[in-house]
Design a protein around this motif. Structure first.
Motif, PDB file in Angstrom:
ATOM      1  N   PRO A   5       1.015  -1.119  -0.089  1.00 26.82           N
ATOM      2  CA  PRO A   5       0.046   0.104  -0.096  1.00 26.82           C
ATOM      3  C   PRO A   5       1.043   1.352   0.031  1.00 26.82           C
ATOM      4  O   PRO A   5       0.395   2.120  -0.562  1.00 26.82           O
ATOM      5  N   HIS A   6       1.966   1.196   0.427  1.00 30.49           N
ATOM      6  CA  HIS A   6       2.806   2.222   0.565  1.00 30.49           C
ATOM      7  C   HIS A   6       3.462   2.403  -0.770  1.00 30.49           C
ATOM      8  O   HIS A   6       3.851   3.676  -0.993  1.00 30.49           O
ATOM      9  N   TYR A  52      -6.184  -6.809   6.330  1.00 35.43           N
ATOM     10  CA  TYR A  52      -5.008  -5.801   6.158  1.00 35.43           C
ATOM     11  C   TYR A  52      -4.847  -5.170   5.139  1.00 35.43           C
ATOM     12  O   TYR A  52      -4.736  -3.919   5.000  1.00 35.43           O
ATOM     13  N   THR A  94      -7.776  -2.538   4.065  1.00 36.02           N
ATOM     14  CA  THR A  94      -7.635  -1.428   5.200  1.00 36.02           C
ATOM     15  C   THR A  94      -6.548  -0.374   4.606  1.00 36.02           C
ATOM     16  O   THR A  94      -6.942   0.605   4.638  1.00 36.02           O
ATOM     17  N   GLU A  95      -5.557  -1.096   4.611  1.00 29.90           N
ATOM     18  CA  GLU A  95      -4.269  -0.389   4.509  1.00 29.90           C
ATOM     19  C   GLU A  95      -4.264   0.410   3.052  1.00 29.90           C
ATOM     20  O   GLU A  95      -3.785   1.594   3.032  1.00 29.90           O
ATOM     21  N   THR A  96      -4.780  -0.518   2.088  1.00 31.59           N
ATOM     22  CA  THR A  96      -4.822   0.044   0.816  1.00 31.59           C
ATOM     23  C   THR A  96      -5.743   1.325   0.740  1.00 31.59           C
ATOM     24  O   THR A  96      -5.385   2.371   0.193  1.00 31.59           O
ATOM     25  N   CYS A 134      -4.091   4.506   2.773  1.00 29.88           N
ATOM     26  CA  CYS A 134      -3.030   5.137   2.280  1.00 29.88           C
ATOM     27  C   CYS A 134      -3.432   5.918   0.724  1.00 29.88           C
ATOM     28  O   CYS A 134      -3.002   6.951   0.507  1.00 29.88           O
ATOM     29  N   VAL A 177      -1.020  -2.681  11.923  1.00 33.20           N
ATOM     30  CA  VAL A 177      -1.826  -1.849  10.530  1.00 33.20           C
ATOM     31  C   VAL A 177      -1.294  -0.558  10.259  1.00 33.20           C
ATOM     32  O   VAL A 177      -1.533   0.205  11.115  1.00 33.20           O
ATOM     33  N   ASP A 178      -0.825  -0.270   9.545  1.00 30.85           N
ATOM     34  CA  ASP A 178      -0.330   1.001   8.924  1.00 30.85           C
ATOM     35  C   ASP A 178      -1.169   1.826   8.076  1.00 30.85           C
ATOM     36  O   ASP A 178      -1.459   1.517   7.185  1.00 30.85           O
ATOM     37  N   LEU A 179      -1.951   2.717   8.804  1.00 31.11           N
ATOM     38  CA  LEU A 179      -3.086   3.381   8.124  1.00 31.11           C
ATOM     39  C   LEU A 179      -2.448   4.713   7.409  1.00 31.11           C
ATOM     40  O   LEU A 179      -3.324   5.640   6.966  1.00 31.11           O
ATOM     41  N   ALA A 234      -2.308   4.662  13.015  1.00 34.49           N
ATOM     42  CA  ALA A 234      -1.861   2.785  13.025  1.00 34.49           C
ATOM     43  C   ALA A 234      -2.540   2.426  14.014  1.00 34.49           C
ATOM     44  O   ALA A 234      -3.054   3.123  15.120  1.00 34.49           O
ATOM     45  N   GLN A 276       2.192   3.418  15.408  1.00 36.80           N
ATOM     46  CA  GLN A 276       3.041   3.631  14.059  1.00 36.80           C
ATOM     47  C   GLN A 276       4.634   3.315  14.229  1.00 36.80           C
ATOM     48  O   GLN A 276       4.966   2.945  13.323  1.00 36.80           O
TER      49      GLN A 276
END
Length: 448
Positions: free
Chosen positions: A49-50, A171, A174-176, A179, A358-360, A365, A380
């Motif tokens: 996602p990053h 995961y 949600t992260e996609t 971001c 989970v990095d949001l 996070a 985070q």
């Protein structure tokens, strides 16, 4: 040349860690180690996602196999069939050439593919987030929607281009969503002042009753509040009924004008499993606790495509398909193979889950390391620290850390690369799920 041949299928966490472990455990000449992978890097999936949001460059999450492996022969291609009776793999190289490759020991780590359902239009319109190429393509696609929306005078087209639907509340989904929502918000503020930010809508849809259920009710609810505060509309107990080029119809009856459907609704074991004729558990190869596949001489299975008993639990469940399990299984499998070659017994795999992160994006996070619930900046710090440690080379860690710092300080230019411009970028385009052989085709190829 008389040394036993160990063939590893797949260059993901399990396969690469197995190869690295074998290089450490065996002396040169004790075995010939071959790894078959269409790419020459080990993809760090949790940070895709990053990449899609432009926070990280693709190289940051793709450590080179040539930096990681020194005595392992790399075959650029994919295994499309296995004949356990003949101890033969059918390999399709990246050139399209198909060859047979024999083995004495086979380590199956083919990973997984995006799980899909028979939903009208899904195969032709959905985009995935399972490969590095998909992440790069998705970034291009999302930025293109902003550019096209700013250029059109058609209000209906603008509305459809500025509405994005992500399916899957785990995961990846949600992260996609988190971001990419930050990407569209930042891009609109800096470079599209004529676009009304209120027109940009992100939807996160999942058939489950809870978001991120693996984190527990408290952290899952925290993640929902964080995303909702940023404008992400979350629809639970809901899925997609149908999709066309310019709209997504949900099972609750709503029709959303949209030209972007990102499908992250779980994974399924690689179709390679079907060519083996082995016993399966929900589509995954049934393996013993030491990774041996019952009834198949010299075959081991681990990672996402294998159902390995989780001995850390007493309920008879199997290890969940996570990067954490795959990497540790790979290292343990290397020890078992080395033990076999030295006439020693193998040992069962046992590993207690260390927690989830989970990095949001930004400061947002939620994490649960060792059972401790965290959110915000502490979460985070834990999440990014874990990712840095999990990357397998110092170069990848430096690139990732530098990218995070540079993005925080200088932001993004939101440049499109033109990757696959004019193509829809379907799941089939990237994951090649139609390339595998049937058991009959494998037998004909290896013995005919």
């Amino acid at each position: 040349m008389n040394a036993p041949s160990i063939v590893i299928v797949g260059g993901g966490f399990a396969g690469v860690e197995c190869a690295r472990g074998l290089e450490r455990a065996l002396e040169p000449g004790e075995a010939r180690i071959t790894l078959i992978s269409p790419t020459v890097y080990q993809l760090y999936l949790p940070l895709l996602p990053h990449v899609a949001s432009g926070v990280l460059t693709p190289q940051s999450v793709a450590p080179s196999l040539r930096r990681l492996l020194h005595r392992t022969a790399l075959v650029p291609g994919g295994v499309i069939g296995v004949d356990p009776g003949a101890k033969m793999c059918v390999v399709r190289k990246i050139t399209g050439e198909v060859v047979n490759l024999s083995y004495d020991y086979l380590v199956l780590t083919p990973g997984s593919v995006t799980r899909t359902f028979d939903i009208p239009g899904l195969a032709d319109e959905a985009r995935g987030m399972k490969t590095l190429a998909q992440a790069v393509y998705l970034r291009d696609h999302v930025i293109a929607q902003l550019d096209l929306a700013a250029a059109t005078m058609d209000e209906e087209e603008r509305e459809a281009r500025l509405q994005f639907v992500v399916v899957g509340g785990g995961y990846a989904g949600t992260e996609t969503a988190a971001c990419l929502q930050r990407l569209t918000t930042a891009a609109t503020k800096r470079y599209h002042p004529r676009l009304d930010p209120r027109l940009i809508k992100w939807h996160l849809v999942d058939v489950a009753p809870k978001l991120l259920p693996e984190l527990g009710d408290k952290l899952g609810a925290s993640a929902m509040r964080l995303l909702s505060a940023r404008g992400v509309q979350i629809s639970l107990k809901t899925s997609v009924a149908s999709v066309t080029e310019d709209k997504v119809t949900l099972t609750d009856g709503r029709t959303l004008p949209s030209r972007t459907l990102v499908w992250t609704a779980g994974v399924a074991a690689s179709p390679l499993v079907d060519s083996l004729g082995a016993e399966t558990v929900r589509g995954r190869i049934a393996a013993d606790p030491d990774f041996k596949v019952p009834g198949l001489d010299g075959v081991f299975a681990l990672g996402d495509a294998a159902a390995v008993p989780d001995l850390a639990k007493a309920d008879g469940s199997y290890c969940v398909p996570t990067a954490q399990h795959a990497a540790r299984q790979g290292r343990h499998a290397a020890k078992n193979l080395a033990a076999l070659l030295n006439g020693q017994p193998t040992t069962p795999y046992r590993h207690k889950d260390l927690g989830l992160v989970v990095d949001l994006g930004g400061h947002d996070a939620v994490s649960k390391p060792l059972g401790i619930s965290l959110k915000g900046v502490p979460a985070q710090v834990v999440a990014r620290g874990y990712h840095l440690l999990a990357l397998r080379t110092g170069t990848a860690r430096f690139r990732t850390g530098a990218n995070w710092f540079l993005n925080a300080v200088a932001g993004d230019d939101f440049v499109r690369t033109g990757f696959l411009a004019g193509r829809k970028g379907t799941l089939r385009d990237f994951e090649h799920t139609d390339a595998y052989l049937t058991p009959e085709q494998v037998t004909l190829r290896t013995r005919g």
